[in-house]
Design an enzyme around this catalytic site. Structure first.
Site, PDB file in Angstrom:
ATOM      1  N   THR A  19     -22.297 -76.943 -41.715  1.00 10.46           N
ATOM      2  CA  THR A  19     -22.459 -75.551 -41.300  1.00 10.46           C
ATOM      3  C   THR A  19     -21.621 -75.317 -40.049  1.00 10.46           C
ATOM      4  OG1 THR A  19     -24.644 -75.348 -42.256  1.00 10.46           O
ATOM      5  CG2 THR A  19     -24.101 -73.782 -40.531  1.00 10.46           C
ATOM      6  N   PHE A  55     -21.088 -73.119 -36.824  1.00  9.47           N
ATOM      7  CA  PHE A  55     -21.777 -72.213 -35.904  1.00  9.47           C
ATOM      8  C   PHE A  55     -20.755 -71.661 -34.904  1.00  9.47           C
ATOM      9  CE2 PHE A  55     -24.896 -75.222 -37.348  1.00  9.47           C
ATOM     10  CZ  PHE A  55     -26.100 -74.535 -37.408  1.00  9.47           C
TER      11      PHE A  55
END
Ligand code: PEP
Ligand code: MN
Length: 628
Positions: A533, A535
């Protein structure tokens, strides 16, 4: 220990051995097989084991307890984090120490330090006292060299690692540097180890040229036994029959040490290989093996280096290596600690200077222990001056940053498997915030339960919808489980911790299990391990004046043929690499789109002004999210 007894041992001999062991305070048990007889002896034995080996009737003595205590993971199960200023060695971050073999002059040290800092080193190395094989080789600049190292720290804020070759240098080390290195040749210089243990400074302990892992850990035990737990172990290659490389890098030492000891371990690929072209491959392998960091020799002009030129990387090679390990680190659940992120100063610029004494705050969605929290901790490091505050929604994260209730926010933008988190793309458009950094995390999901729960007890499972999506293969096999969505992964773990219900489990990262005292029943249950992921870190305004490597823009074009193409041509004509292009519907304008673009360029650089001007001409709306 275990004593293997000789075949046909007489009862007198056996009784004598038992009497000796009992008199030495051992509890003794005999196991007699058809082939062999052994004695198990448990107790605090102070004798040299060879004494028992020589008793009549003993064939072999096998020790079962370890000679080291303080360094062992048995008595200290958690990883030790060694703090050097803002840098933390151990834990989730990869720390890279770089610099020349020896300090040669102020200009040389400064030139190299500026470069390695720019490319991501967080500590600087350089010898002032050099243990050279030949007495006629350059021996180092001594105190003059230490003064140069202190000046490097003053200018660059890089922490300094240097070698101490004699106890008489202890005062100078305390005065000028941050980490004292014990070199391979001195690993068993016990007087030096004791002094290093008493200096109150972190110690980088290299493995000796021909030392076993046990001997190395015993050397570390000397330092810890003086009350100093801040020891970083460093594998730098050992002597073997192989002569093609300077030494043989024992990368197995990484998992071995991780199992035996709580101390962090880093790798020195430079002394291990002795050849520049071998350094980067072994450095990459070290990170993949789970090392906590690297110490690498870098020289701006290695042909003229006073020592170890052939194994010193050119600064450009070091830059490339940093980019490579940045990609590898998340695979093993770690993050490179990049100095150019300049966490403290940027946090300071974000408002601390205006409110002295006020700690900085970063906000994230959900509960402590979730992946956003991990991203905050990995980006900003562990510091008392940074508080991490959970918020109930992404909108609350953006609101807190907008109205200065927080200095930073950390929000996920995209996952490598499940795609973009559109809500946050829309908030980036709606709120007047800047992107000031990014961080990529490997997402490893675990099945988490109340301690003692068996898989058959489970009837329902809590997680974030993305967690369920990412673990669908595992969940398919548990077809009677009820799936219950919660706000974030850690919320699920917190709920099971707060209830006494053993039939409910959670899918989350194992950090959440540790935080709420729950148990990991199964680790790595995501369907695809390439689960990352990305960010971004947002702030009210740009927090760092130094050049960014990447930038983000949002724009809308006219609804006419070739409009998007014309904007992309501007990047192409200017040799700018586009790393992401995403479109989102414009609210209230059906079938019209806003484009989100990531570029490998610094939009704040003066050279970008003409490019921005061209872009403005080809767009109806343009928002610069920032360079980072
Ligand atoms: C060094 O780091 O410069 C050095 C001499 O290392 P080692 O002790 O590993 O040979
Ligand atoms: Mn060297």
């Amino acid at each position: 220990m275990i004593l293997v007894l000789k075949k046909g041992i007489t009862p007198e001999e056996k009784n004598h051995i038992k009497e000796v062991l009992t008199a030495d305070g051992c509890i003794v048990r005999e196991i007699a097989g058809t082939e062999e007889t052994i004695l198990g002896a448990v107790g605090k034995v102070t004798r040299d084991l060879r004494y028992y080996q020589l008793l009549p009737g003993v064939v072999k003595v096998v020790p079962i307890s370890k000679p080291y205590k303080l360094v062992s993971r048995e008595i200290h199960p958690e990883d030790t984090l060694v703090r050097v200023g803002n840098v933390v060695v151990g834990g989730d971050r990869i720390v890279v120490i770089a610099g020349p073999c020896a300090v040669e002059s102020r200009e040389q040290a400064m030139t190299i330090a500026r470069k390695v800092r720019r490319y991501g080193a967080v500590m600087f190395r350089g010898g002032a006292f050099k243990p050279r094989t030949s007495p006629y080789s350059f021996q180092g600049m001594e105190e003059e060299g230490l003064k140069i190292l202190a000046a490097v720290r003053e200018e660059t804020d890089l922490r300094i690692v240097t070698e101490m070759t004699s106890p008489s240098q202890a005062d100078l080390m305390v005065k000028y540097v941050d980490v004292v290195q014990i070199g391979a040749r001195n690993m068993q210089n016990f007087e030096l180890l004791k002094v290093a243990g008493r200096m109150g400074m972190p110690v980088l302990l290299k493995r000796g040229l021909a030392a076993t892992i046990k001997e190395w850990l015993m050397a570390a035990e000397y330092i810890l036994s003086e009350g100093n737990n801040n020891v970083i172990l460093c594998e730098r290659g050992i002597r073997t029959f192989e002569t093609f490389t300077r030494n043989t890098l024992d990368l197995t030492a990484v998992p071995v040490i991780k199992k035996l000891s709580h101390l962090p371990i880093i790798i020195d690929p430079s002394h291990a290989t002795g050849l520049r072209e071998k350094v980067s491959p072994m450095a990459r392998a070290a990170i993949a093996a789970g090392a906590d960091g690297l110490i690498v020799e870098v020289h701006h002009d290695p042909e003229k280096a006073f020592s170890d030129g052939p194994q010193s990387l050119y600064p450009e090679q070091f830059e490339r290596l940093m980019r490579d390990i940045y990609v590898i680190a998340p695979v093993v659940g770690k993050q490179v600690d990049f100095s150019y992120l300049d966490k403290e100063p940027s946090a300071e610029k974000a408002g601390v200077a205006a409110h002295p004494g006020k700690s900085k705050a970063v906000v994230f969605l959900g509960e402590y222990g979730n992946y956003s929290h991990k991203a905050c901790a990995q980006f900003f490091g562990e510091s008392d001056a940074m508080s991490m505050v959970p918020k109930p929604s992404f909108r609350d994260v953006f609101e807190a940053v907008k109205n200065s209730a927080a200095d930073f926010g950390v929000v996920p933008l995209e996952n490598s498997l499940t795609g973009s988190i559109h809500e946050n793309y829309d908030f980036l458009l709606e709120y007047d915030v800047k992107i000031v950094g990014e961080i990529v995390l490997r997402i490893v999901h675990s099945l988490i339960v109340r301690p003692g729960t068996k898989i058959d007890d489970i009837r329902r499972v809590l997680s974030h919808p993305q967690g369920f999506q990412q673990c669908h293969e595992f969940l398919k096999r548990q077809d009677n489980w009820e799936i219950i969505s919660v706000r974030d992964t850690a919320t699920g773990v917190k709920r099971i911790a707060e209830s006494s219900d053993r039939s409910t489990a959670a899918l989350a990262g194992k950090d959440a299990a540790a935080l709420y005292g729950m148990e990991v029943l199964k680790e790595g249950i995501e369907t695809n391990p390439r689960n990352f992921t990305r960010f971004v870190v947002i702030a009210g305004e740009k927090t760092d004046e130094r050049p960014g490597k990447k930038s983000s823009l949002i724009y809308a074009t006219g609804n006419v043929p070739g409009a998007l193409f014309k904007t992309l041509k501007i990047f192409s004509d200017n040799g700018i690499n586009l790393v992401k292009l995403e479109s989102r519907p414009i609210p209230g304008k059906p079938w019209e789109y806003m484009f989100y673009v990531d570029l490998e360029a610094d939009v704040d650089a003066p050279s970008f002004i003409p490019i921005l001007d061209q872009l403005k001409k080809e767009t109806e709306y343009l928002k610069v999210l920032g360079s980072y």
